[in-house]
Design a protein around this motif. Structure first.
Motif, PDB file in Angstrom:
ATOM      1  N   ALA A 129     -74.155 -15.048  15.791  1.00  0.00           N
ATOM      2  CA  ALA A 129     -74.626 -14.376  16.997  1.00  0.00           C
ATOM      3  C   ALA A 129     -73.470 -13.817  17.817  1.00  0.00           C
ATOM      4  N   ASP A 130     -72.365 -14.536  17.880  1.00  0.00           N
ATOM      5  CA  ASP A 130     -71.204 -14.046  18.643  1.00  0.00           C
ATOM      6  C   ASP A 130     -70.675 -12.736  18.068  1.00  0.00           C
ATOM      7  N   GLN A 131     -70.609 -12.634  16.743  1.00  0.00           N
ATOM      8  CA  GLN A 131     -70.139 -11.395  16.123  1.00  0.00           C
ATOM      9  C   GLN A 131     -71.100 -10.237  16.402  1.00  0.00           C
ATOM     10  N   CYS A 132     -72.381 -10.519  16.384  1.00  0.00           N
ATOM     11  CA  CYS A 132     -73.363  -9.467  16.663  1.00  0.00           C
ATOM     12  C   CYS A 132     -73.288  -9.029  18.122  1.00  0.00           C
ATOM     13  N   GLU A 133     -73.134  -9.989  19.017  1.00  0.00           N
ATOM     14  CA  GLU A 133     -73.011  -9.652  20.437  1.00  0.00           C
ATOM     15  C   GLU A 133     -71.764  -8.810  20.669  1.00  0.00           C
ATOM     16  N   LEU A 134     -70.676  -9.166  20.026  1.00  0.00           N
ATOM     17  CA  LEU A 134     -69.409  -8.453  20.180  1.00  0.00           C
ATOM     18  C   LEU A 134     -69.497  -7.018  19.676  1.00  0.00           C
ATOM     19  N   ASN A 135     -70.263  -6.826  18.581  1.00  0.00           N
ATOM     20  CA  ASN A 135     -70.304  -5.515  17.933  1.00  0.00           C
ATOM     21  C   ASN A 135     -71.554  -4.704  18.245  1.00  0.00           C
ATOM     22  N   GLY A 136     -72.419  -5.207  19.107  1.00  0.00           N
ATOM     23  CA  GLY A 136     -73.606  -4.452  19.482  1.00  0.00           C
ATOM     24  C   GLY A 136     -74.603  -4.275  18.358  1.00  0.00           C
ATOM     25  N   VAL A 137     -74.868  -5.368  17.627  1.00  0.00           N
ATOM     26  CA  VAL A 137     -75.821  -5.328  16.515  1.00  0.00           C
ATOM     27  C   VAL A 137     -76.943  -6.321  16.790  1.00  0.00           C
ATOM     28  N   PRO A 138     -78.207  -5.936  16.652  1.00  0.00           N
ATOM     29  CA  PRO A 138     -79.319  -6.853  16.906  1.00  0.00           C
ATOM     30  C   PRO A 138     -79.282  -8.059  15.969  1.00  0.00           C
ATOM     31  N   CYS A 139     -79.649  -9.210  16.507  1.00  0.00           N
ATOM     32  CA  CYS A 139     -79.544 -10.457  15.750  1.00  0.00           C
ATOM     33  C   CYS A 139     -80.649 -11.412  16.173  1.00  0.00           C
ATOM     34  N   VAL A 140     -81.232 -12.107  15.184  1.00  0.00           N
ATOM     35  CA  VAL A 140     -82.222 -13.154  15.433  1.00  0.00           C
ATOM     36  C   VAL A 140     -81.796 -14.395  14.655  1.00  0.00           C
ATOM     37  N   THR A 141     -81.757 -15.538  15.333  1.00  0.00           N
ATOM     38  CA  THR A 141     -81.352 -16.784  14.696  1.00  0.00           C
ATOM     39  C   THR A 141     -82.369 -17.884  14.984  1.00  0.00           C
ATOM     40  N   THR A 142     -82.280 -18.970  14.193  1.00  0.00           N
ATOM     41  CA  THR A 142     -83.146 -20.125  14.378  1.00  0.00           C
ATOM     42  C   THR A 142     -82.480 -21.348  13.786  1.00  0.00           C
ATOM     43  N   ASP A 143     -83.181 -22.503  13.888  1.00  0.00           N
ATOM     44  CA  ASP A 143     -82.728 -23.768  13.305  1.00  0.00           C
ATOM     45  C   ASP A 143     -81.424 -24.256  13.940  1.00  0.00           C
ATOM     46  N   THR A 144     -81.354 -24.159  15.259  1.00  0.00           N
ATOM     47  CA  THR A 144     -80.341 -24.813  16.089  1.00  0.00           C
ATOM     48  C   THR A 144     -81.030 -25.129  17.409  1.00  0.00           C
ATOM     49  N   PRO A 145     -80.966 -26.369  17.905  1.00  0.00           N
ATOM     50  CA  PRO A 145     -81.535 -26.610  19.237  1.00  0.00           C
ATOM     51  C   PRO A 145     -81.002 -25.589  20.229  1.00  0.00           C
ATOM     52  N   TRP A 146     -81.873 -25.115  21.117  1.00  0.00           N
ATOM     53  CA  TRP A 146     -81.493 -23.946  21.907  1.00  0.00           C
ATOM     54  C   TRP A 146     -80.309 -24.202  22.831  1.00  0.00           C
ATOM     55  N   GLN A 147     -80.116 -25.420  23.311  1.00  0.00           N
ATOM     56  CA  GLN A 147     -78.976 -25.661  24.212  1.00  0.00           C
ATOM     57  C   GLN A 147     -77.620 -25.481  23.515  1.00  0.00           C
ATOM     58  N   PRO A 148     -77.371 -26.114  22.340  1.00  0.00           N
ATOM     59  CA  PRO A 148     -76.097 -25.859  21.666  1.00  0.00           C
ATOM     60  C   PRO A 148     -75.899 -24.399  21.290  1.00  0.00           C
ATOM     61  N   HIS A 149     -77.004 -23.695  21.048  1.00  0.00           N
ATOM     62  CA  HIS A 149     -76.866 -22.273  20.708  1.00  0.00           C
ATOM     63  C   HIS A 149     -76.572 -21.431  21.951  1.00  0.00           C
ATOM     64  N   PHE A 150     -77.344 -21.615  22.998  1.00  0.00           N
ATOM     65  CA  PHE A 150     -77.199 -20.769  24.186  1.00  0.00           C
ATOM     66  C   PHE A 150     -75.977 -21.165  25.007  1.00  0.00           C
ATOM     67  N   PHE A 151     -75.907 -22.418  25.408  1.00  0.00           N
ATOM     68  CA  PHE A 151     -74.788 -22.842  26.242  1.00  0.00           C
ATOM     69  C   PHE A 151     -73.503 -22.981  25.430  1.00  0.00           C
ATOM     70  N   GLY A 152     -73.648 -23.301  24.126  1.00  0.00           N
ATOM     71  CA  GLY A 152     -72.474 -23.382  23.263  1.00  0.00           C
ATOM     72  C   GLY A 152     -71.774 -22.053  23.089  1.00  0.00           C
ATOM     73  N   ARG A 153     -72.474 -20.976  23.378  1.00  0.00           N
ATOM     74  CA  ARG A 153     -71.886 -19.638  23.303  1.00  0.00           C
ATOM     75  C   ARG A 153     -71.536 -19.100  24.691  1.00  0.00           C
ATOM     76  N   GLY A 154     -71.570 -19.975  25.687  1.00  0.00           N
ATOM     77  CA  GLY A 154     -71.243 -19.540  27.042  1.00  0.00           C
ATOM     78  C   GLY A 154     -72.361 -18.782  27.715  1.00  0.00           C
ATOM     79  N   GLY A 155     -73.606 -19.018  27.308  1.00  0.00           N
ATOM     80  CA  GLY A 155     -74.729 -18.298  27.885  1.00  0.00           C
ATOM     81  C   GLY A 155     -74.944 -18.612  29.352  1.00  0.00           C
ATOM     82  N   ASP A 156     -75.306 -17.605  30.128  1.00  0.00           N
ATOM     83  CA  ASP A 156     -75.591 -17.729  31.551  1.00  0.00           C
ATOM     84  C   ASP A 156     -77.095 -17.527  31.749  1.00  0.00           C
ATOM     85  N   PRO A 157     -77.829 -18.562  32.215  1.00  0.00           N
ATOM     86  CA  PRO A 157     -79.279 -18.416  32.387  1.00  0.00           C
ATOM     87  C   PRO A 157     -79.681 -17.295  33.337  1.00  0.00           C
ATOM     88  N   LYS A 158     -78.780 -16.855  34.191  1.00  0.00           N
ATOM     89  CA  LYS A 158     -79.102 -15.760  35.099  1.00  0.00           C
ATOM     90  C   LYS A 158     -78.939 -14.394  34.447  1.00  0.00           C
TER      91      LYS A 158
END
Length: 431
Positions: A129-158
């Protein structure tokens, strides 16, 4: 939904040819070859999965899934009224975050994929997901609890992310499932934890957002020896601490090879907890087979099973029918990642069909507005709990003795009442 008790559980007897240590190699060897040349008008999906390495057990359904999806899409699909073939480019992360990032970068920069999908723990989904975000490519992922995925990537809930979306359950769900499981049996409520020093282990053991505060609130005493370095072949320090504290519940999020070592050493050192509920290691028939007679009674969260009351938007199969088709294809029992691997392509096809044009922005916008009933349940990215994320249901199960071996039976559904239970948790029995 066409289902029966037999169709809604794992069953196996003697260890089979795909023992855990051979699983990755078999999965890679059985993969259909990719086409050597792309069709001039083809939509390209990049798929990243741990075909080899310690997470290879997650990729067991991949050969079947890709074969089934390719058959379903043999006639192509239409995007904005124009017909396209669909090409899937399958890459091995080798169970390495660095490798996952590298192959994703190659899919984006060299293969020019339209969409990237990935699954199988933060070690895969986060770098992809980080590579897709960096390069502007759509991405869908699964099979990771959402907190390690979202917050583990520095996600901001706002704010959320611009290019990457994720669906799975969260730590709040698995904590609810585990603690509800444990309350079915009288214990001293003393819990020993096995949390590795990785994205999952650090999230699950987090003092604020993980298991510790909820366990304390519910009256459980936690025996936490700190994060262990994975892979590990010596758990004596943990076992000694657990025995000293009279631990009767063991939990964790442990790769199968590590847990195999822990559980074998527990037997050698006469450590006999009443309940063992361990994610990752106890989710897969191939891993359970490798534990031998000591597998009976192990418990785990269940993200998908043949008993789940959902059907595929791509093939029309019920959960039970998808599981039966996998067993007919592979000769293996169903495995939890099967439903989620299939659902990734349900979402991908739905997104392509709804996109206004073939552009990264249009495909991104179609992902954002996804509302789709899939074989793992409804996917609605507007539903939260944070931007770019939606949740899927979670229940609890136990490996119990059946007529033909061990069955993974659903024994807890406090977080998802629409999924029926098949029994109650039983204490582990030792010879």
């Amino acid at each position: 939904m066409k289902s029966s008790h037999q169709g809604s559980s794992h069953a196996f007897s003697a260890p089979r040819r795909s023992a855990l240590k051979k699983l990755g190699g078999l999965a890679a060897a059985s993969m259909l070859p990719m086409p050597s040349a792309r069709a001039a008008q083809s939509l390209k999906i990049g798929y990243v999965s741990p075909q080899t390495g310690p997470l290879a057990v997650f990729a067991e359904p991949d050969p079947f899934t890709l074969d089934q999806v390719r058959r379903a899409l043999a006639s192509g699909i239409k995007l904005a009224g124009k017909p396209y073939a669909v090409e899937i480019l399958y890459k091995d992360s080798q169970s390495s975050s660095n490798r996952a990032a590298d192959v994703t970068s190659a899919l984006i920069l060299e293969d020019k994929v339209d969409l990237v999908v990935a699954a199988s723990t933060p070690a895969t989904t986060n770098p992809v997901a980080d590579q897709c975000e960096l390069n502007g490519v759509p991405c869908v992922t699964t099979d990771t609890p959402w907190q390690p995925h979202f917050f583990g990537r520095g996600g901001d809930p706002k704010q959320g992310f611009e290019w990457t979306w994720h669906y799975f359950w969260g730590l709040e769900d698995i904590i609810g499932v585990f603690t509800s499981l444990w309350e079915q049996i009288p214990t001293r409520k003393t819990v020993g934890s096995l949390w590795p020093n990785d994205s999952d282990g650090n999230a699950w053991g987090d003092a604020k957002m993980g298991f510790p505060p909820v366990l304390a609130q519910k009256g459980f005493e936690l025996v936490d020896q700190g994060r262990y370095q994975t892979p590990s072949d010596n758990f004596s320090a943990y076992i000694n601490a657990f025995k000293s504290a009279q631990v009767d519940i063991v939990t964790g999020v442990v790769p199968p090879p590590d847990f195999a070592n822990f559980w074998a050493q527990s037997g050698q050192q006469d450590f006999r907890p009443r309940i063992v509920t361990v994610a990752k290691a106890c989710e897969f028939p191939a891993a359970i087979e490798s534990f031998g007679a000591r597998a009976e009674g192990l418990s785990v969260e269940v993200w998908w099973s043949p008993a789940h009351p959902f059907a595929s938007s791509l093939t029309g199969q019920s959960s039970a029918e998808l599981a039966q088709a996998f067993t007919a294809y592979s000769g293996r029992p169903w495995t939890m990642p099967l439903g989620f691997k299939h659902s990734l392509f349900e979402v991908a096809v739905d997104v392509f069909k709804r996109a206004a044009e073939r552009s990264p922005e249009a495909i991104r916008d179609a992902i954002r507005t996804t509302r789709l009933d899939t074989v793992v349940g409804p996917i609605d990215f507007a539903s939260g709990p944070v931007p770019n994320v939606c949740k899927t249901p979670l229940v609890g199960g136990q490996w119990q003795r059946g007529a033909q071996g061990l069955d993974l039976r659903i024994v807890e559904n406090s977080q998802a009442g629409n999924i029926a239970v098949q029994g109650r948790l039983e204490p582990i029995r030792y010879a």
